[in-house]
Design a protein around this motif. Sequence first.
Motif, PDB file in Angstrom:
ATOM      1  N   ASN A 290       8.274 114.656  -2.746  1.00 59.91           N
ATOM      2  CA  ASN A 290       8.074 113.214  -2.634  1.00 59.91           C
ATOM      3  C   ASN A 290       7.780 112.878  -1.185  1.00 59.91           C
ATOM      4  OD1 ASN A 290       7.982 110.497  -3.234  1.00 59.91           O
ATOM      5  ND2 ASN A 290      10.194 110.220  -3.082  1.00 59.91           N
ATOM      6  N   LEU A 291       6.677 113.409  -0.691  1.00 58.42           N
ATOM      7  CA  LEU A 291       6.285 113.185   0.694  1.00 58.42           C
ATOM      8  C   LEU A 291       4.969 112.428   0.769  1.00 58.42           C
ATOM      9  CD1 LEU A 291       7.061 116.702   2.275  1.00 58.42           C
ATOM     10  CD2 LEU A 291       8.583 114.727   2.064  1.00 58.42           C
ATOM     11  N   SER A 292       4.664 111.663  -0.274  1.00 60.77           N
ATOM     12  CA  SER A 292       3.341 111.060  -0.329  1.00 60.77           C
ATOM     13  C   SER A 292       3.260 109.703   0.342  1.00 60.77           C
ATOM     14  CB  SER A 292       2.896 110.915  -1.792  1.00 60.77           C
ATOM     15  OG  SER A 292       3.759 110.026  -2.490  1.00 60.77           O
ATOM     16  N   TYR A 293       4.390 109.003   0.473  1.00 60.58           N
ATOM     17  CA  TYR A 293       4.284 107.652   1.004  1.00 60.58           C
ATOM     18  C   TYR A 293       5.646 107.100   1.399  1.00 60.58           C
ATOM     19  CZ  TYR A 293       3.284 102.662   1.367  1.00 60.58           C
ATOM     20  OH  TYR A 293       3.180 101.382   1.830  1.00 60.58           O
ATOM     21  N   GLY A 294       5.636 106.310   2.462  1.00 62.40           N
ATOM     22  CA  GLY A 294       6.803 105.519   2.820  1.00 62.40           C
ATOM     23  C   GLY A 294       7.783 106.214   3.740  1.00 62.40           C
ATOM     24  N   HIS A 295       8.998 105.691   3.758  1.00 63.10           N
ATOM     25  CA  HIS A 295      10.067 106.196   4.612  1.00 63.10           C
ATOM     26  C   HIS A 295      10.919 107.174   3.808  1.00 63.10           C
ATOM     27  CE1 HIS A 295      13.874 105.183   7.213  1.00 63.10           C
ATOM     28  NE2 HIS A 295      13.442 106.430   7.380  1.00 63.10           N
ATOM     29  N   ILE A 296      10.843 108.434   4.180  1.00 64.67           N
ATOM     30  CA  ILE A 296      11.599 109.488   3.494  1.00 64.67           C
ATOM     31  C   ILE A 296      12.730 109.931   4.403  1.00 64.67           C
ATOM     32  CG2 ILE A 296      11.518 111.843   2.591  1.00 64.67           C
ATOM     33  CD1 ILE A 296       8.278 110.024   2.687  1.00 64.67           C
ATOM     34  N   VAL A 297      13.926 109.967   3.882  1.00 65.98           N
ATOM     35  CA  VAL A 297      15.100 110.389   4.650  1.00 65.98           C
ATOM     36  C   VAL A 297      15.687 111.629   4.012  1.00 65.98           C
ATOM     37  CG1 VAL A 297      17.349 109.722   5.566  1.00 65.98           C
ATOM     38  CG2 VAL A 297      15.577 107.987   5.251  1.00 65.98           C
TER      39      VAL A 297
END
Length: 321
Positions: A259-266
């Motif tokens: 899930n690295l396709s969009y947005g803020h990933i933590v």
Amino acid sequence: MISRRLFLQGLGAAALTSMSTAAYAIGVEPFRMRIKDHHLTPPNWPNDLTLKAALIADPHICDPWMGLDRVRFIVERTNALKPDIVLLLGDYVASHRWQSAPVPAQAWADVFATFDAPLGTHAILGNHDWWDDDAAQLSGSGPTKYGTALLNAGIQLYQNRAVRLAKDGEAFWLAGLDDQLALAPNRKLNRRGIQGLDDLNGTLGQVTDDAPIVLMAHEPDIFHAVPPRVSVTLSGHTHGGQINCFGLKPFNLLKPEENLSYGHIVDTAGTQVARHLKLASKERHLIVSGGLGCSLLPLRLGVPPEITLVHLGGKAATAAA
């Protein structure tokens, strides 16, 4: 039983809906613009350092989809947001066949030179900036003709380089990787697969103190290898999937487990243990911009073009983190 008339009416409505959706995806959404804000305070970020970074990712400049007038509009809109720093995350050119004409590299680079931010404009290259340069593909070295255009325009280019900057007396490091997909397969050169030119360890090895690190990396895939020493990784490449139809993202089906396709990933792996033992947190942050242009096909649906604003530090960021 459904009558023949009702069936044909339903079929016609479905066809009309499909045509309308396609028209919107080709003729409307690619020309929209939104501002996407992300507020965060990464672990060990200095209390007195606030930084507003404008991310410009994947414009894929070409006529008629991303001509010079639209590039100028993007620059003007970004300047109106008053960022501290502008970060260009690669894929400036469009390699798809749907363009009516390419835009000369120096023309758009000179427009990029009009970004106005106190800490300047800084750039990395994307895969298309390598793939579209035959000479660079043969030599296996850059900065490519598109990187040269950026340099000629006075924009700093990062190819596995880290530079120490400061705002209001607080230092931070800006690091940028060369592209992870830079060199395409080439039988004549006995290059059997795609080869990256990124050097994460060598880049981070240039950091000489404990100031926080902001990392630019065109493809977000590198995030798996980025150590917690990096405060935040900033990427583009994915266009946020470019098509998002009721949660279906066909451009992202190659890696559905990620899930690295969009947005803020933590990534919080090990964070709770670290806090319990009063050790430095291992929390890691990635922000992936939805980008501005189109790749493969000149359409966007459910993922409008965006200028991404990253707000680092400050009370608002602390509350949102």
